[in-house]
Each structure stands twice: as C-alpha cells, then as structure tokens.
Scaffold this motif. Structure first.
Motif, PDB file in Angstrom:
ATOM      1  N   UNK A 100      37.578  32.144  46.041  1.00 39.30           N
ATOM      2  CA  UNK A 100      38.348  33.380  46.122  1.00 39.30           C
ATOM      3  C   UNK A 100      39.753  33.050  45.607  1.00 39.30           C
ATOM      4  N   UNK A 101      40.639  34.020  45.569  1.00 39.59           N
ATOM      5  CA  UNK A 101      42.003  33.758  45.118  1.00 39.59           C
ATOM      6  C   UNK A 101      42.956  34.748  45.762  1.00 39.59           C
ATOM      7  N   UNK A 102      44.239  34.372  45.780  1.00 33.97           N
ATOM      8  CA  UNK A 102      45.237  35.281  46.318  1.00 33.97           C
ATOM      9  C   UNK A 102      46.435  34.547  46.879  1.00 33.97           C
ATOM     10  N   UNK A 108      46.356  25.366  42.229  1.00 33.88           N
ATOM     11  CA  UNK A 108      47.397  26.193  41.620  1.00 33.88           C
ATOM     12  C   UNK A 108      46.832  27.255  40.699  1.00 33.88           C
ATOM     13  N   UNK A 109      47.620  28.303  40.495  1.00 34.84           N
ATOM     14  CA  UNK A 109      47.189  29.400  39.640  1.00 34.84           C
ATOM     15  C   UNK A 109      46.943  28.985  38.208  1.00 34.84           C
ATOM     16  N   UNK A 123      47.139  33.653  55.602  1.00 39.41           N
ATOM     17  CA  UNK A 123      47.132  34.763  54.650  1.00 39.41           C
ATOM     18  C   UNK A 123      45.790  35.454  54.654  1.00 39.41           C
ATOM     19  N   UNK A 124      45.790  36.730  54.361  1.00 37.18           N
ATOM     20  CA  UNK A 124      44.567  37.519  54.370  1.00 37.18           C
ATOM     21  C   UNK A 124      43.527  36.958  53.413  1.00 37.18           C
ATOM     22  N   UNK A 125      43.974  36.519  52.224  1.00 38.44           N
ATOM     23  CA  UNK A 125      43.017  36.037  51.233  1.00 38.44           C
ATOM     24  C   UNK A 125      42.383  34.715  51.675  1.00 38.44           C
ATOM     25  N   UNK A 164      36.223  40.191  43.561  1.00 42.54           N
ATOM     26  CA  UNK A 164      37.316  40.067  42.593  1.00 42.54           C
ATOM     27  C   UNK A 164      37.078  38.886  41.660  1.00 42.54           C
ATOM     28  N   UNK A 165      36.651  37.777  42.207  1.00 43.66           N
ATOM     29  CA  UNK A 165      36.396  36.590  41.383  1.00 43.66           C
ATOM     30  C   UNK A 165      35.269  36.872  40.386  1.00 43.66           C
ATOM     31  N   UNK A 166      34.235  37.544  40.855  1.00 44.32           N
ATOM     32  CA  UNK A 166      33.132  37.887  39.958  1.00 44.32           C
ATOM     33  C   UNK A 166      33.604  38.793  38.834  1.00 44.32           C
TER      34      UNK A 166
END
Length: 290
Positions: A106-108, A66-67, A119-121, A153-155
């Motif tokens: 990764x996230x999204x 979860x976020x 999903x793309x992510x 993005x995570x970095x």
C-alpha cells in the motif's frame, strides 16, 4: 511540535502459522525472514538502505520505503525474487521450519514521533495483510512461498498497466473488510498460479454498492431515452398512461446519466449546449412552424 508525515510505499510481511512454533524456531524464522527479504531487495534493485529500518511486529514487520522506490519493481521483480528465495528455503527445511509469507503493499502518508509510526494508510496496510482471502490463497497455494495483496489504489496505479513483470492478469479482486475498513476491495495473487487458488466465487466477487434509503438497491445510471426506476415502477419503464418519475421528459443527449431519487412535474426538455444562454445554439432557435 507535531510530527510531520512523509509519503512512503508500505510493505507489510507476516509469517504464516508463526505462533504454533516453539520459541527457538520462531527466532530462527525471524532471522531467515530478514535475510531473505534484504537479499530480494538487493537483487530486485529496490533501495531499502536509505529508509527507516523495518518496524518489527513479532511474526513479521512493516517496512517504509521512500517515494522514489520504483513500485513496479517492488510489485514485480521483488515479489518474484522473494518467492524464489522462500522456495529455496522450503527445499532445505522440514515442515516445522517452513517459512511462508503473507505480503501486502500500500502507500500513503505516515508520521513518526521518535517512538514509532502512525497513520491511516499504515493501518490500512496492516489490515490488508490479514484479510481472509489472502490467508486462504496462501494455504491453498502450496507451490508458492508467499501470497500478495495490494490495495485498490496500488492496483489502479501500478498493476493494471500490464507491465509484464507484474503479471497483472493473475490478480483477482476480493472484498476488503477489516475492523474500521468496510466495503473496500483489494487485489491478490499467488506467484506460480494463473489465479489465486482456493477462493470461492463469493471471495472474488467485487464489493456490493451502497444500499439506497428504505433498503432498495442503489440506483444505477439511466441510459438516454429511458426513465429512472421509481419505487412503484419497473426499471427503465414509464406507465402506459405516461406516468412515472420522468413523465413527459425528452432526452436528447446521448450518454446522459441520471441517478438517485428524481421528481419531475410536467413536461421537461433536456437539451445540451456548452453555453445555455447562447442564442446561436441551434437547439434554442425557434423551430419552423413553432
């Protein structure tokens, strides 16, 4: 009804050289993988029980977290604990029973339809765990139990902020090219190493910028007081006769940036003003003797 997507942190794990093992050994390695991962989640304080169960991929899984999960803990403490668990496993197993992992973060947004996830992510995360530099770093980093790759993005959001638990100085940027993903970059590290081992200079070089039309290198920023290069001129130069793409131009603003193809005819003056039509702007007032 269209499945609604939710925002997740995406953990993808693959067992190295899984397909070369006999079937009974594959089943045993899968059992050990889940046991060690859940133990590392718990010790690192990462909430993994209130999320969807991991989605199995045969030689690994992806896990949607979860976020609300602390991504710094996931990048730092969790990875270190998991690596420690894997090294403990190695001390009591044969070479045939070795359990070494490629790990991606990764996230999204990811959507579930009751049968699975899409999903793309999620696609990006699954591509990331398979990139060649990550495989090379794990194969070369024999002291470690895993090699980690994180998306750009995570970095940017987590790693670069120098939390001591993340060991940001040990990450290196690598090209990320995989199927539909081209010209991107990722960042990798191998716990216990100052830099990912086994990588060549080319494998740690940042991706090249996009090519300009006609095959010329894409133009970069132009410093104040310099002219942009044209196809027939040297970079940042005008001809002795005043020719060139910015012939007659006057650049008054420090930090002014121009890029791309530019065509200028006649004398051009570039002045900075927050309000171009403000008669009080000193640069717009008539100069003495003008």
């Amino acid at each position: 009804m269209r499945p609604k997507s939710q925002y997740y942190s995406i953990l993808v794990v693959d067992i190295a050289e899984f397909g070369s093992r006999a079937n009974p050994l594959q089943l045993w390695l899968r059992e050990r993988l889940y046991t060690l991962t859940e133990s590392a989640f718990t010790e690192a304080g990462v909430d993994h029980r209130s999320t969807p169960r991991p989605s199995d991929r045969g030689d690994g899984f992806f896990w949607l977290l979860p976020g609300t999960v602390d991504r710094t803990d996931l990048t730092g403490r969790f990875v270190e604990v998991l690596n420690h668990r894997l090294r403990e496993h190695a001390r009591t197993s044969s070479e045939e029973g070795a359990l070494r992992l490629r790990v991606a973060l990764h996230q999204g947004d990811v959507a579930g339809d009751g049968r699975g996830w899409a999903g793309e992510e999620l696609n990006t995360a699954c591509r990331l765990v398979d990139i060649a530099p990550l495989r090379t770093a794990l194969a070369s980093g024999t002291r470690a139990g895993l090699a980690l790759a994180v998306s750009a993005d995570w970095h940017r959001q987590i790693v670069r902020h120098d939390d001591p638990s993340v060991a940001s100085e040990t990450f290196r940027r690598v090209p990320f090219d995989a199927k539909e993903i081209q010209g991107a970059s990722a960042w990798i590290r191998v716990p216990g190493y100052d830099a990912p081992p086994g990588l060549t200079e080319a494998e740690t070089a940042p991706p090249a910028g996009p090519a300009a039309p006609s095959g010329r290198a894409a133009p970069g920023p132009v410093a104040a007081g310099r002219t942009a290069p044209g196809p027939d001129t040297a970079p940042n130069r005008s001809g002795a006769d005043g020719s060139g793409p910015f012939a007659g131009a006057v650049f008054d603003r420090v930090g002014q940036v121009f890029a791309g193809d530019q065509v200028v005819h006649g004398t051009q003056h570039f002045r900075w003003s927050a309000e171009p039509d403000d008669p009080e702007d000193p640069d717009r007032r008539p100069k003495a003797g003008a």
